[in-house]
Design a protein around this motif. Sequence first.
Motif, PDB file in Angstrom:
ATOM      1  N   VAL A   1       0.861  -1.185   0.000  1.00  0.00           N
ATOM      2  CA  VAL A   1       0.000   0.000   0.000  1.00  0.00           C
ATOM      3  C   VAL A   1       0.894   1.231   0.000  1.00  0.00           C
ATOM      4  N   CYS A   2       0.708   2.099  -0.994  1.00  0.00           N
ATOM      5  CA  CYS A   2       1.570   3.264  -1.145  1.00  0.00           C
ATOM      6  C   CYS A   2       0.768   4.469  -1.620  1.00  0.00           C
ATOM      7  N   THR A   3       1.478   5.546  -1.903  1.00  0.00           N
ATOM      8  CA  THR A   3       0.881   6.785  -2.384  1.00  0.00           C
ATOM      9  C   THR A   3       1.320   7.012  -3.827  1.00  0.00           C
ATOM     10  N   LEU A   4       0.413   7.505  -4.651  1.00  0.00           N
ATOM     11  CA  LEU A   4       0.768   7.820  -6.033  1.00  0.00           C
ATOM     12  C   LEU A   4       1.406   9.207  -6.087  1.00  0.00           C
ATOM     13  N   GLY A   5       2.499   9.325  -6.837  1.00  0.00           N
ATOM     14  CA  GLY A   5       3.218  10.587  -6.946  1.00  0.00           C
ATOM     15  C   GLY A   5       2.753  11.410  -8.124  1.00  0.00           C
ATOM     16  N   TYR A   6       3.632  11.595  -9.089  1.00  0.00           N
ATOM     17  CA  TYR A   6       3.296  12.425 -10.256  1.00  0.00           C
ATOM     18  C   TYR A   6       2.392  11.670 -11.230  1.00  0.00           C
ATOM     19  N   VAL A   7       1.434  12.386 -11.826  1.00  0.00           N
ATOM     20  CA  VAL A   7       0.526  11.818 -12.831  1.00  0.00           C
ATOM     21  C   VAL A   7       0.537  12.722 -14.051  1.00  0.00           C
ATOM     22  N   ASP A   8       0.800  12.154 -15.215  1.00  0.00           N
ATOM     23  CA  ASP A   8       0.766  12.906 -16.474  1.00  0.00           C
ATOM     24  C   ASP A   8      -0.541  12.586 -17.196  1.00  0.00           C
ATOM     25  N   PRO A   9      -1.504  13.537 -17.221  1.00  0.00           N
ATOM     26  CA  PRO A   9      -2.797  13.262 -17.858  1.00  0.00           C
ATOM     27  C   PRO A   9      -2.710  13.112 -19.371  1.00  0.00           C
ATOM     28  N   VAL A  10      -1.658  13.679 -19.986  1.00  0.00           N
ATOM     29  CA  VAL A  10      -1.517  13.597 -21.440  1.00  0.00           C
ATOM     30  C   VAL A  10      -0.975  12.235 -21.851  1.00  0.00           C
ATOM     31  N   LEU A  11       0.119  11.833 -21.236  1.00  0.00           N
ATOM     32  CA  LEU A  11       0.721  10.537 -21.558  1.00  0.00           C
ATOM     33  C   LEU A  11       0.038   9.376 -20.855  1.00  0.00           C
ATOM     34  N   ARG A  12      -0.778   9.701 -19.829  1.00  0.00           N
ATOM     35  CA  ARG A  12      -1.479   8.689 -19.035  1.00  0.00           C
ATOM     36  C   ARG A  12      -0.487   7.708 -18.403  1.00  0.00           C
ATOM     37  N   VAL A  13       0.512   8.310 -17.771  1.00  0.00           N
ATOM     38  CA  VAL A  13       1.521   7.565 -17.025  1.00  0.00           C
ATOM     39  C   VAL A  13       1.580   8.155 -15.626  1.00  0.00           C
ATOM     40  N   ALA A  14       1.709   7.306 -14.616  1.00  0.00           N
ATOM     41  CA  ALA A  14       1.797   7.768 -13.234  1.00  0.00           C
ATOM     42  C   ALA A  14       3.033   7.150 -12.579  1.00  0.00           C
ATOM     43  N   PHE A  15       3.505   7.804 -11.519  1.00  0.00           N
ATOM     44  CA  PHE A  15       4.739   7.367 -10.873  1.00  0.00           C
ATOM     45  C   PHE A  15       4.545   7.206  -9.374  1.00  0.00           C
ATOM     46  N   THR A  16       5.223   6.206  -8.835  1.00  0.00           N
ATOM     47  CA  THR A  16       5.263   5.975  -7.396  1.00  0.00           C
ATOM     48  C   THR A  16       6.659   5.470  -7.077  1.00  0.00           C
ATOM     49  N   ALA A  17       6.880   4.985  -5.854  1.00  0.00           N
ATOM     50  CA  ALA A  17       8.175   4.431  -5.482  1.00  0.00           C
ATOM     51  C   ALA A  17       8.347   3.034  -6.058  1.00  0.00           C
ATOM     52  N   GLY A  18       9.551   2.721  -6.502  1.00  0.00           N
ATOM     53  CA  GLY A  18       9.822   1.397  -7.053  1.00  0.00           C
ATOM     54  C   GLY A  18       9.695   0.302  -6.024  1.00  0.00           C
ATOM     55  N   HIS A  19       9.964   0.619  -4.749  1.00  0.00           N
ATOM     56  CA  HIS A  19       9.881  -0.431  -3.734  1.00  0.00           C
ATOM     57  C   HIS A  19       8.432  -0.778  -3.372  1.00  0.00           C
ATOM     58  N   CYS A  20       7.475  -0.067  -3.995  1.00  0.00           N
ATOM     59  CA  CYS A  20       6.049  -0.391  -3.799  1.00  0.00           C
ATOM     60  C   CYS A  20       5.568  -1.484  -4.746  1.00  0.00           C
ATOM     61  N   ARG A  21       6.445  -1.975  -5.598  1.00  0.00           N
ATOM     62  CA  ARG A  21       6.021  -2.899  -6.647  1.00  0.00           C
ATOM     63  C   ARG A  21       5.577  -4.253  -6.080  1.00  0.00           C
ATOM     64  N   GLY A  22       4.674  -4.895  -6.844  1.00  0.00           N
ATOM     65  CA  GLY A  22       4.208  -6.228  -6.491  1.00  0.00           C
ATOM     66  C   GLY A  22       3.856  -6.966  -7.763  1.00  0.00           C
ATOM     67  N   GLU A  23       2.991  -7.938  -7.661  1.00  0.00           N
ATOM     68  CA  GLU A  23       2.558  -8.712  -8.820  1.00  0.00           C
ATOM     69  C   GLU A  23       1.166  -8.271  -9.256  1.00  0.00           C
ATOM     70  N   GLY A  24       0.876  -8.436 -10.563  1.00  0.00           N
ATOM     71  CA  GLY A  24      -0.452  -8.134 -11.077  1.00  0.00           C
ATOM     72  C   GLY A  24      -0.672  -6.649 -11.315  1.00  0.00           C
ATOM     73  N   PRO A  25      -1.928  -6.257 -11.557  1.00  0.00           N
ATOM     74  CA  PRO A  25      -2.227  -4.862 -11.847  1.00  0.00           C
ATOM     75  C   PRO A  25      -2.104  -3.983 -10.598  1.00  0.00           C
ATOM     76  N   VAL A  26      -1.882  -2.713 -10.831  1.00  0.00           N
ATOM     77  CA  VAL A  26      -1.921  -1.721  -9.756  1.00  0.00           C
ATOM     78  C   VAL A  26      -3.380  -1.309  -9.582  1.00  0.00           C
ATOM     79  N   THR A  27      -3.845  -1.195  -8.334  1.00  0.00           N
ATOM     80  CA  THR A  27      -5.248  -0.867  -8.080  1.00  0.00           C
ATOM     81  C   THR A  27      -5.371   0.354  -7.183  1.00  0.00           C
ATOM     82  N   ASP A  28      -6.608   0.860  -7.083  1.00  0.00           N
ATOM     83  CA  ASP A  28      -6.880   1.895  -6.099  1.00  0.00           C
ATOM     84  C   ASP A  28      -7.220   1.232  -4.768  1.00  0.00           C
ATOM     85  N   ALA A  29      -7.651   2.024  -3.781  1.00  0.00           N
ATOM     86  CA  ALA A  29      -7.908   1.493  -2.450  1.00  0.00           C
ATOM     87  C   ALA A  29      -9.042   0.475  -2.428  1.00  0.00           C
TER      88      ALA A  29
END
Length: 226
Positions: free
Chosen positions: A43-71
């Motif tokens: 469980v982490c926080t989302l950082g920068y979000v680019d609405p044009v490229l539709r790419v978002a960034f968080t910490a790499g150590h937050c990674r896991g398996e499968g899709p990223v989801t909301d709460a």
Amino acid sequence: MATVCSAVASAVGALLLATPAVPAAAAPVLVHPGMEIRHAANVCTLGYVDPVLRVAFTAGHCRGEGPVTDASGAAIGNLAAYRDNTPNGATVRTEDLIADYGAIVLNDDVAVNNILPRGLALESEPGRVPAQGQAICHFGIITGESCGTVERVNNGWFTMANGVVSQKGDSGGPVYVLDGNRAVMVGIFNSTWGGFPAAVSWESTSGQVSEDVGVVNTASFIRPAA
């Protein structure tokens, strides 16, 4: 006349009863900086979000398996690239290079904006770097927004003090400086080192992303939202 009106009313009522109700379309999930995200058990926080490229960034150590989801567990995208050399243990040297980002390609069915919970647009400005003593803010899903100053700038990362706080779950959150009616991204929250909350530099991260995804011009990949 009353008989005709009654008959019409009865017919309309029968029609309404016979017509199945059409459920309203569910609103799309909104992806924005400072929101809670989950990747497997992390469980982490989302950082920068680019609405044009539709790419978002968080910490790499937050990674896991499968899709990223909301709460709530709704899928928002998939991890496309990451770096994470966050040191194990409680000791890190100021000359150590810390890299810690995860780039998430967002799904087509999610809504996207770059607005922080406080209501300001979070923008990326190539070349913007933190400086010692500079006023700075951080947003995490556990501690909310806290502001203070840059304590020290190190090798691709920096520490904060004088009011900046953090807890587990804040990882990946945006670190920014306030510039008028906007917030400018300068870091991704990483951890606490030497008793100080720390973030990896957004400028350094931008260069790493460019190398990892094969983009020559960083500014064309990470840029202020239109």
